[in-house]
Design a protein around this motif. Sequence first.
Motif, short mmCIF file in Angstrom:
data_model
loop_
_atom_site.label_atom_id
_atom_site.label_comp_id
_atom_site.label_asym_id
_atom_site.label_seq_id
_atom_site.Cartn_x
_atom_site.Cartn_y
_atom_site.Cartn_z
N LYS A 251 0.83 -1.20 0.00
CA LYS A 251 0.00 0.00 0.00
C LYS A 251 0.87 1.25 0.00
N ASP A 252 1.92 1.25 0.81
CA ASP A 252 2.84 2.40 0.84
C ASP A 252 3.46 2.63 -0.53
N TYR A 253 3.83 1.53 -1.20
CA TYR A 253 4.44 1.62 -2.53
C TYR A 253 3.44 2.21 -3.53
N ILE A 254 2.20 1.72 -3.48
CA ILE A 254 1.17 2.19 -4.41
C ILE A 254 0.89 3.68 -4.21
N VAL A 255 0.82 4.10 -2.94
CA VAL A 255 0.59 5.52 -2.64
C VAL A 255 1.77 6.36 -3.12
N ALA A 256 3.00 5.89 -2.84
CA ALA A 256 4.20 6.64 -3.22
C ALA A 256 4.30 6.80 -4.73
N LYS A 257 3.90 5.76 -5.48
CA LYS A 257 3.98 5.80 -6.94
C LYS A 257 2.72 6.37 -7.59
N LYS A 258 1.72 6.73 -6.74
CA LYS A 258 0.46 7.31 -7.22
C LYS A 258 -0.21 6.39 -8.23
N LEU A 259 -0.28 5.11 -7.89
CA LEU A 259 -0.91 4.13 -8.76
C LEU A 259 -2.37 3.93 -8.38
N ASN A 260 -3.19 3.69 -9.37
CA ASN A 260 -4.61 3.45 -9.15
C ASN A 260 -4.85 1.94 -9.07
N ASN B 220 -0.85 1.00 -17.02
CA ASN B 220 -1.63 2.23 -16.86
C ASN B 220 -3.14 1.98 -16.95
N LYS C 132 -8.24 1.12 -13.61
CA LYS C 132 -8.40 0.64 -12.25
C LYS C 132 -7.75 -0.73 -12.13
#
Length: 418
Positions: free
Chosen positions: A278-287, A323, A326
């Motif tokens: 989750k931290d990685y997804i937030v840091a990379k701004k991934l959906n 990309n 969702k």
Amino acid sequence: MKKLKRTLTVIIGVVVASQIYFGFLIQDFTIALSAIIFSVFLYNYTELNPIVTAIVTGVSTTLYRSVWVYCSNMDIMKTIKVTTPEIMFYATFGCLFYFLYYRNKDKDLTKFILSVFWCDFISNVVEISIRTRTNGENSNMIKALLIVACVRTLVTLIIIILMKYYKSFLVKEEHEERYRKLILLTSSFKSEIYFMNKNAAEIEDVMKKSFSAYEIVSKNNYPGELKNLTLDIAKDIHEIKKDYIRVMRGLEEMSNEKIDVEHMRIKDVISILEIYTKDYIVAKKLNIELDFKVECNFYVSQHFYLVSIIRNLIFNGIEAIDNKEKGLIELRIEKQGCEYIFIVADNGTGINEGNLDFIFNPGFSTKYDKSGSICRGIGLTLVKDLVQDIFKGSIHVESVENEGTTFTVKIPTSSFRG
């Protein structure tokens, strides 16, 4: 500079807190939150001299209050009469605190609270004595001031206890965060060591072949240059092997064997991975949405290797999502008979049917980074090796282009018994 900053913090904090008050006993005498805040600051900022801090704070608070009082009555003498006794409160408080607590070598919370009580009570007596002498009132209010001192001291104690609890909570959170990072780092570390051990065997094989080539060249009538070249190649490979093994052994000694023998519950392992992902997804701004479900619980001793397996499969899925509007990464862990089933699925770009037979081969990769350099391609190779060699299990992949990929890992329950 540090003391100056903290002194300014005390002044600002006390000035703001001084606006929370109520009138008490006689005209112009107020009971404010500022005395509580001042006591809390003295407890935390032990390097500040309480006498100096108290006088500076008292003067600052009085000046601030004087502005408001003068604006309301437009009488400078009356303003001075109303506000200046407050300076004596802080000056008395600071002097008493200095002798009762600050100079004491053996400091603890009990001594601090008792000191604050007497400082508060006596300082209020001094201030109210000045005020009654000034305005001509004469009241017997010792009991009332004792109650005020008790209440403010109790509030001070509660605030300090809450602060200590909050600090211990932050320390606990920090320790847990460090432990999660240690688990993940060690997982990567040990997986790389495992892969290096496998490579060492291959280097040994290449070295043997190089020496065989040298022997063949030596026994036959080949040019001397070729003979010397094959010998140099054999020597170079031997030196590379020695250096490689030396580095590998050094890394093995650095690994944390103490943690390695501890058992972890699978739900704790997945919790660590979920937070990290989750931290990685937030840091990379991934959906990307995560859907992790652990339908059974068991203990794992080789948790570092299991973390590496699951993490590689999860991040393989994240990279495959690319990309998409969702993204979704699903993880399911369940028990079927004598096996634990680990399913990692994504709704990414999928894998071409022609590549499915090669994705576990060393060096094979369908991914390129944005700079154009090809990835190492050892992720899935490592996963397969760990599943088969460490856990005696199997791994299977199903994929449909533009729909997604599902990896299914099956591991015997006996592989997780301590």
